[in-house]
Design a protein around this motif. Structure first.
Motif, mmCIF file in Angstrom:
data_model
loop_
_atom_site.group_PDB
_atom_site.id
_atom_site.type_symbol
_atom_site.label_atom_id
_atom_site.label_comp_id
_atom_site.label_asym_id
_atom_site.label_seq_id
_atom_site.Cartn_x
_atom_site.Cartn_y
_atom_site.Cartn_z
ATOM 1 N N GLY A 40 0.802 -1.220 0.000
ATOM 2 C CA GLY A 40 0.000 0.000 0.000
ATOM 3 C C GLY A 40 0.829 1.261 0.000
ATOM 4 O O GLY A 40 0.728 2.078 0.922
ATOM 5 N N ASP A 41 1.653 1.428 -1.024
ATOM 6 C CA ASP A 41 2.432 2.657 -1.154
ATOM 7 C C ASP A 41 2.028 3.346 -2.448
ATOM 8 O O ASP A 41 1.744 2.686 -3.452
ATOM 9 N N HIS A 42 1.980 4.678 -2.419
ATOM 10 C CA HIS A 42 1.641 5.428 -3.620
ATOM 11 C C HIS A 42 2.753 5.280 -4.657
ATOM 12 O O HIS A 42 3.926 5.201 -4.326
ATOM 13 N N GLU A 43 2.355 5.290 -5.934
ATOM 14 C CA GLU A 43 3.384 5.305 -6.966
ATOM 15 C C GLU A 43 3.806 6.731 -7.289
ATOM 16 O O GLU A 43 4.856 6.945 -7.878
ATOM 17 N N PHE A 44 3.002 7.729 -6.887
ATOM 18 C CA PHE A 44 3.400 9.107 -7.167
ATOM 19 C C PHE A 44 4.145 9.695 -5.974
ATOM 20 O O PHE A 44 4.004 9.245 -4.834
ATOM 21 N N PRO A 99 7.030 9.235 14.787
ATOM 22 C CA PRO A 99 7.436 8.885 13.411
ATOM 23 C C PRO A 99 6.504 7.849 12.784
ATOM 24 O O PRO A 99 6.815 6.670 12.678
ATOM 25 N N GLY A 100 5.336 8.307 12.365
ATOM 26 C CA GLY A 100 4.368 7.440 11.711
ATOM 27 C C GLY A 100 3.286 6.944 12.649
ATOM 28 O O GLY A 100 3.471 6.848 13.867
ATOM 29 N N ALA A 101 2.136 6.616 12.065
ATOM 30 C CA ALA A 101 1.023 6.087 12.856
ATOM 31 C C ALA A 101 1.378 4.745 13.484
ATOM 32 O O ALA A 101 0.899 4.411 14.572
ATOM 33 N N SER A 234 -1.858 10.013 10.431
ATOM 34 C CA SER A 234 -0.585 10.416 9.821
ATOM 35 C C SER A 234 -0.877 11.103 8.496
ATOM 36 O O SER A 234 -2.028 11.241 8.084
ATOM 37 N N LEU A 235 0.190 11.507 7.811
ATOM 38 C CA LEU A 235 0.089 12.099 6.478
ATOM 39 C C LEU A 235 0.504 11.117 5.383
ATOM 40 O O LEU A 235 0.561 11.489 4.215
ATOM 41 N N SER A 236 0.773 9.864 5.752
ATOM 42 C CA SER A 236 1.306 8.903 4.789
ATOM 43 C C SER A 236 0.397 8.712 3.590
ATOM 44 O O SER A 236 0.844 8.735 2.441
ATOM 45 N N LYS A 237 -0.888 8.508 3.830
ATOM 46 C CA LYS A 237 -1.808 8.213 2.736
ATOM 47 C C LYS A 237 -2.431 9.485 2.171
ATOM 48 O O LYS A 237 -2.591 9.615 0.961
ATOM 49 N N SER A 238 -2.787 10.433 3.033
ATOM 50 C CA SER A 238 -3.505 11.621 2.581
ATOM 51 C C SER A 238 -2.657 12.522 1.706
ATOM 52 O O SER A 238 -3.167 13.175 0.782
ATOM 53 N N HIS A 239 -1.334 12.593 1.967
ATOM 54 C CA HIS A 239 -0.460 13.504 1.232
ATOM 55 C C HIS A 239 0.724 12.793 0.573
ATOM 56 O O HIS A 239 1.720 13.429 0.233
ATOM 57 N N TRP A 244 8.198 9.604 4.869
ATOM 58 C CA TRP A 244 8.595 10.703 5.751
ATOM 59 C C TRP A 244 8.499 10.314 7.216
ATOM 60 O O TRP A 244 9.146 10.931 8.063
ATOM 61 N N ARG A 245 7.676 9.338 7.527
ATOM 62 C CA ARG A 245 7.448 8.850 8.886
ATOM 63 C C ARG A 245 7.031 9.989 9.811
ATOM 64 O O ARG A 245 7.745 10.393 10.718
ATOM 65 N N ILE A 246 5.830 10.503 9.549
ATOM 66 C CA ILE A 246 5.286 11.563 10.379
ATOM 67 C C ILE A 246 3.828 11.211 10.696
ATOM 68 O O ILE A 246 2.992 11.086 9.799
ATOM 69 N N GLY A 247 3.556 11.023 11.978
ATOM 70 C CA GLY A 247 2.214 10.692 12.430
ATOM 71 C C GLY A 247 1.972 11.278 13.800
ATOM 72 O O GLY A 247 2.822 11.996 14.350
#
Length: 395
Positions: A40-44, A99-101, A234-239, A244-247
């Motif tokens: 489940g990682d974005h390609e963009f 660092p991440g959810a 976190s911002l992993s999926k929304s942005h 970046w590991r920020i939650g």
């Protein structure tokens, strides 16, 4: 030499499913024509303005220590957005930046549960939940989300799972891997049960911005829920900021203080330039978030339309997140057998449902994390594989 009991507690089932993903990734790296839709990682990439903010922050010297619970500016920003989204009065005392959810959930579990406790988790469940909760010493009790109920929760199943050692409930909406978005009625019933039995409610809301048919609702908004509800996000999926590991965690202040204390021992802060980028993402990049959501809505519609024409299989149209669960039980194969055969014969890597616990058996997860042309080609490969099995179409 001996190891602690933690080593055994975090050695959980499901590794065979991830071995398939690893095998697909290895083959792709060596030049094979592999479509990798098992993660489940974005390609963009992360939107450029967010990256530029981090670069400018680094060059402005934002690479020193910050408070263990998060820079005050980011905590205030998260609190403001949480209050705007939920209507619940929130300030920085409720917020811990981590660092991440995933790290947030680990810290929450460590501060709430211990040996002998039981935590109810809706299942199929995200692959790391079991190990994360077991690390605290707690036992995971799966509560089934049944395919025949479109993976929505039957409240009687939750009630039946409660025992004298139950201390908490973990839910995830929008849900990974099924794409279900829990309704207000489902959430209210969960909150009522937690109140009746004096349980903590942990709500993983990483996919909250990625809903397609109805807006996300956090259980914290319901009456008498805020004092016992912990939100992890976190911002992993929304942005598109997975690496970046920020939650963060939003919790009652006393619990937030305990989590911040633990974060001081484990981490002592997320890099400040990453936190500056997060502030920008929350305040100044809503357009990027909306664009990501619309891309996934379009992909959901494309893939579901094409899947509806395939033989044998059924599928569950996701209401949110970035996955489609495909029911392959009519083939007579286990999901591991099906997925390995699909990888070997067609070069398509989907994640077997066993990676999400026993409740995922008989299904494979199709990730929407690829360009539309690749997703269309993936469905064509799935069609070719099914036709090669010489099985009748589903009724």
């Amino acid at each position: 030499m001996r190891y602690s009991g933690l080593v055994d507690r975090i050695n959980v089932a499901g590794s065979n499913a991830w071995e398939l993903h690893s095998a697909g990734a290895r083959r792709q790296r060596t030049g094979e024509d592999i479509i990798l839709l098992s993660i489940g990682d974005h390609e963009f990439d992360t939107p450029a303005p967010i990256v530029d903010t981090a670069v400018a922050s680094l060059r402005n010297g934002r690479h020193h220590y910050v408070p263990a619970g998060g820079d005050h500016r980011l905590r205030d920003t998260i609190a403001r957005h949480h209050e705007a989204d939920t209507g619940i009065s929130t300030d920085r005392s409720h917020i811990v930046v981590l660092p991440g959810a995933q790290c947030g959930l680990f810290c929450v579990a460590a501060c709430l549960f211990e040996s002998g406790d039981e935590v109810l988790v809706t299942a199929p469940m995200y692959a790391t939940y079991e190990g994360t909760l077991r690390a605290s010493g707690a036992t995971v009790v799966p509560v089934p989300l049944r395919p025949e109920n479109r993976f929505h929760l039957e409240i009687n199943d939750l009630s039946a799972a409660i025992g004298p050692r139950t201390r908490g409930v973990l839910i995830n909406s929008p849900h990974n891997p099924t794409g279900v978005v829990f309704s207000c009625a489902e959430l209210q019933a969960i909150v009522d049960i937690c109140r009746t039995h004096d349980l903590w409610l942990i709500s993983d809301e990483v996919y909250a911005p990625l809903t397609f048919d109805a807006p996300h609702l956090s259980p914290v908004t319901l009456a008498d829920a805020a004092s016992r509800t912990v939100v992890v996000s976190s911002l992993s999926k929304s942005h598109a900021m997975t690496g970046w590991r920020i939650g963060w965690v939003v919790a009652p202040p006393t619990l937030a203080g305990h989590i911040e204390n633990l974060a001081g021992y484990m981490l002592f802060g997320v890099p400040p330039f990453v936190q500056d980028a997060a502030v920008f993402a929350l305040d100044d990049a809503p357009g990027e978030c909306g664009e990501i959501r619309e891309r996934y809505r379009m992909r959901r519609d494309l893939v579901c339309d094409r899947l509806s024409k395939l033989p044998t299989i059924r599928f569950h149209r996701p209401e949110g997140a970035m996955y489609v669960m495909i029911d392959i039980r009519a083939t007579g194969l286990s999901s591991l057998e099906f997925a390995w055969g699909l990888l070997d014969s067609q070069g398509l890597s989907l994640l077997p449902g066993e990676g999400f616990g026993e409740a995922g058996a008989g299904h494979v997860r199709f990730s929407l994390s690829a360009p539309e042309s690749v997703l269309a080609a993936a469905v064509d490969r799935l069609d070719a594989y099914l036709c090669g099995l010489s099985l009748p179409r589903a009724g």
